[in-house]
Design a protein around this motif. Sequence first.
Motif, short mmCIF file in Angstrom:
data_model
loop_
_atom_site.label_atom_id
_atom_site.label_comp_id
_atom_site.label_asym_id
_atom_site.label_seq_id
_atom_site.Cartn_x
_atom_site.Cartn_y
_atom_site.Cartn_z
N GLY A 146 -15.62 -15.78 30.34
CA GLY A 146 -15.18 -16.93 31.13
C GLY A 146 -16.30 -17.93 31.34
O GLY A 146 -16.07 -19.15 31.29
N ALA A 147 -17.53 -17.45 31.56
CA ALA A 147 -18.66 -18.36 31.73
C ALA A 147 -18.92 -19.15 30.45
O ALA A 147 -19.21 -20.36 30.50
CB ALA A 147 -19.91 -17.57 32.13
N ILE A 148 -18.81 -18.50 29.31
CA ILE A 148 -19.05 -19.19 28.03
C ILE A 148 -17.98 -20.27 27.81
O ILE A 148 -18.28 -21.40 27.42
CB ILE A 148 -19.06 -18.18 26.88
N ALA A 149 -16.72 -19.91 28.05
CA ALA A 149 -15.65 -20.90 27.87
C ALA A 149 -15.77 -22.04 28.87
O ALA A 149 -15.55 -23.21 28.53
CB ALA A 149 -14.28 -20.22 28.01
N GLY A 150 -16.11 -21.72 30.13
CA GLY A 150 -16.29 -22.78 31.12
C GLY A 150 -17.40 -23.73 30.74
O GLY A 150 -17.29 -24.95 30.92
N LEU A 151 -18.49 -23.19 30.18
CA LEU A 151 -19.58 -24.05 29.71
C LEU A 151 -19.10 -24.98 28.60
O LEU A 151 -19.50 -26.15 28.54
CB LEU A 151 -20.74 -23.17 29.22
N GLY A 152 -18.23 -24.47 27.74
CA GLY A 152 -17.66 -25.31 26.70
C GLY A 152 -16.79 -26.42 27.27
O GLY A 152 -16.66 -27.50 26.67
N GLY A 153 -16.20 -26.19 28.45
CA GLY A 153 -15.40 -27.23 29.08
C GLY A 153 -16.22 -28.45 29.47
O GLY A 153 -15.67 -29.56 29.55
N PHE A 170 -19.63 -32.24 16.57
CA PHE A 170 -19.23 -32.70 17.91
C PHE A 170 -17.86 -32.15 18.29
O PHE A 170 -17.67 -31.60 19.38
CB PHE A 170 -19.23 -34.23 17.93
N LEU A 171 -16.89 -32.27 17.38
CA LEU A 171 -15.55 -31.78 17.68
C LEU A 171 -15.46 -30.26 17.68
O LEU A 171 -14.58 -29.68 18.33
CB LEU A 171 -14.56 -32.34 16.65
N ALA A 172 -16.37 -29.60 16.95
CA ALA A 172 -16.33 -28.14 16.88
C ALA A 172 -16.98 -27.48 18.08
O ALA A 172 -16.76 -26.29 18.32
CB ALA A 172 -17.02 -27.66 15.61
N THR A 173 -17.76 -28.22 18.86
CA THR A 173 -18.52 -27.62 19.96
C THR A 173 -17.64 -26.88 20.97
O THR A 173 -17.88 -25.71 21.28
CB THR A 173 -19.37 -28.69 20.67
N PRO A 174 -16.57 -27.50 21.54
CA PRO A 174 -15.74 -26.74 22.48
C PRO A 174 -15.02 -25.58 21.81
O PRO A 174 -14.76 -24.55 22.45
CB PRO A 174 -14.76 -27.78 23.02
N LEU A 175 -14.68 -25.73 20.53
CA LEU A 175 -14.02 -24.63 19.82
C LEU A 175 -14.95 -23.44 19.65
O LEU A 175 -14.52 -22.29 19.74
CB LEU A 175 -13.53 -25.11 18.45
N VAL A 176 -16.24 -23.72 19.41
CA VAL A 176 -17.21 -22.63 19.28
C VAL A 176 -17.32 -21.87 20.59
O VAL A 176 -17.28 -20.63 20.63
CB VAL A 176 -18.58 -23.18 18.84
N PHE A 177 -17.47 -22.59 21.71
CA PHE A 177 -17.57 -21.93 23.00
C PHE A 177 -16.30 -21.12 23.30
O PHE A 177 -16.38 -19.98 23.78
CB PHE A 177 -17.80 -22.96 24.11
N GLY A 178 -15.13 -21.70 23.03
CA GLY A 178 -13.89 -20.97 23.29
C GLY A 178 -13.75 -19.75 22.40
O GLY A 178 -13.33 -18.68 22.87
N THR A 221 -8.06 -31.15 27.63
CA THR A 221 -8.45 -30.20 26.58
C THR A 221 -7.46 -30.18 25.43
O THR A 221 -7.82 -29.77 24.31
CB THR A 221 -8.58 -28.78 27.17
N ALA A 222 -6.21 -30.58 25.66
CA ALA A 222 -5.22 -30.82 24.59
C ALA A 222 -5.06 -29.64 23.64
O ALA A 222 -5.01 -29.80 22.42
CB ALA A 222 -5.58 -32.07 23.80
N GLY A 223 -4.99 -28.43 24.18
CA GLY A 223 -4.72 -27.27 23.34
C GLY A 223 -5.90 -26.73 22.57
O GLY A 223 -5.74 -25.88 21.69
N LYS A 224 -7.12 -27.20 22.89
CA LYS A 224 -8.30 -26.72 22.15
C LYS A 224 -8.54 -25.22 22.36
O LYS A 224 -9.11 -24.55 21.50
CB LYS A 224 -9.53 -27.50 22.59
N GLU A 247 -7.86 -21.72 27.28
CA GLU A 247 -7.47 -23.11 27.58
C GLU A 247 -7.71 -23.42 29.05
O GLU A 247 -8.24 -24.49 29.40
CB GLU A 247 -6.00 -23.32 27.22
N ALA A 248 -7.34 -22.50 29.94
CA ALA A 248 -7.54 -22.72 31.37
C ALA A 248 -9.02 -22.77 31.71
O ALA A 248 -9.46 -23.58 32.54
CB ALA A 248 -6.85 -21.62 32.16
N GLN A 249 -9.81 -21.92 31.10
CA GLN A 249 -11.25 -21.89 31.38
C GLN A 249 -11.93 -23.17 30.90
O GLN A 249 -12.81 -23.71 31.58
CB GLN A 249 -11.86 -20.65 30.73
N LEU A 250 -11.54 -23.66 29.73
CA LEU A 250 -12.09 -24.93 29.25
C LEU A 250 -11.72 -26.08 30.19
O LEU A 250 -12.57 -26.91 30.55
CB LEU A 250 -11.56 -25.22 27.84
N LEU A 251 -10.46 -26.13 30.59
CA LEU A 251 -9.98 -27.23 31.43
C LEU A 251 -10.62 -27.20 32.81
O LEU A 251 -11.05 -28.24 33.33
CB LEU A 251 -8.46 -27.16 31.55
N PHE A 252 -10.72 -26.02 33.41
CA PHE A 252 -11.32 -25.93 34.75
C PHE A 252 -12.82 -26.19 34.68
O PHE A 252 -13.40 -26.76 35.61
CB PHE A 252 -11.04 -24.55 35.35
#
Length: 431
Positions: free
Chosen positions: A327-334, A140-148, A350-353, A166-171
Amino acid sequence: MTTTLTPPAAPAPAPVAASTVPAVPVRLRTPIVLAVLTLLTAVMAWATRPGHSTVRISTDADSIQIAPLAIPGPPAAWVLTVGVAVAAGLAFWYALGRRKVPTWLVGLAGLFAFLTVLVLISSGKSQVVPITGLLFGTLFLATPLVFGALSGVVCERVGIVNIAIEAQLLFGAFAAAVVASVAGSSYWGLIAAPLAGVAVAALLAWFSITYQVNQIIVGVVLNVLVVGLTGFLFSTVLRETPGLNDPMRLPVLPIPLLSEIPVIGPVLFRQNLLVYLMYAIVIGLQVMIFRSRWGLRLRAVGEHPKAADTVGIDVIRTRWRNTLLGGAIAGLGGAFFTVASNLAFGKEMTAGKGFIALAAMILGRWSPKGAVAAALLFGLAGQMQGLMSTLQVPVPSQFLAMIPYIVTIFAVAGFAGKVRAPAAEGIPYVK
């Protein structure tokens, strides 16, 4: 009388001196790291309190229930320490024989050391350690890290440094929360999130590719821009307008039969759509980058864009397309932070993820499968923080919060070693 002329014999080739053959160097970095790990596990085994560690494998939703297991703490810790020592000894044997230390051997030593930590913190306590829950939380915690990290792989393999993860995840998290709230469906948020990531990536590509601005500076500026923009919209529009920031959640979609497998089933096959998309993207990128024509062009542009241009590859177009894809992959992780977690959007959630995802990409040596392994390591570190708090380990909460970031620093500094980024990374291409 006839005379037969015989040609002179060809001179024998001069023997090659043994000193001219380069010797394979002995690389002791990994064995030394494992030796230090052995000492640390020995210290943990010595510090383990008498008693039992109780572990639970089954979850309440499993059709097959396995009774909790009581494991004697100190003996188990010493057995695991011996396992780490054997792995370190084999690593020295491989290194002195001028052979590469197998990755599975390093992973096995790390697993033994991790289990020693579990025994240390749980021995002699009444709390039960939920193994399946621990692994589920790690994924669960690794999911956004994988996308990023995958976003970084796609961008940097083509020569673009994506500091703006970081910006792509947050947006992406912001767009997923707002669109899902307005549409009344979390799936619409899952569609909006990659589009938001593409918007940030378009700015990155526009400045760094078209106008050849320093890519690191552009990435840092985009991070600051998105933090300020989403913070402003959160404090004004979202707070003052009801119905724009409601918690939404993706439903869990268990896969029949596979979700009933003990331990593996609840962790891998009792997930939501976002996690299943992560599986597909990881496998697809691993195959496409290293086993397809598209991947060959991608890597050629990142390694030697001038040579790629001479054989007919449009370098600018390739960089643009793959930056937008990243960018699409990171945004999906957001979307993980909002619709996948049943949370409303919050400032800087996102706290620095994104920066930890960059570390996972480097530790994974710019490959999708390596990035996944590194992201799982960081996710496990974050999950251990919560477990140690639950088990009331006498460590200040501030130090527990530092665990994921400490693991990030040591992993990149100690295990990544000498890694080589794509040769043209961060270098603008002028046709």
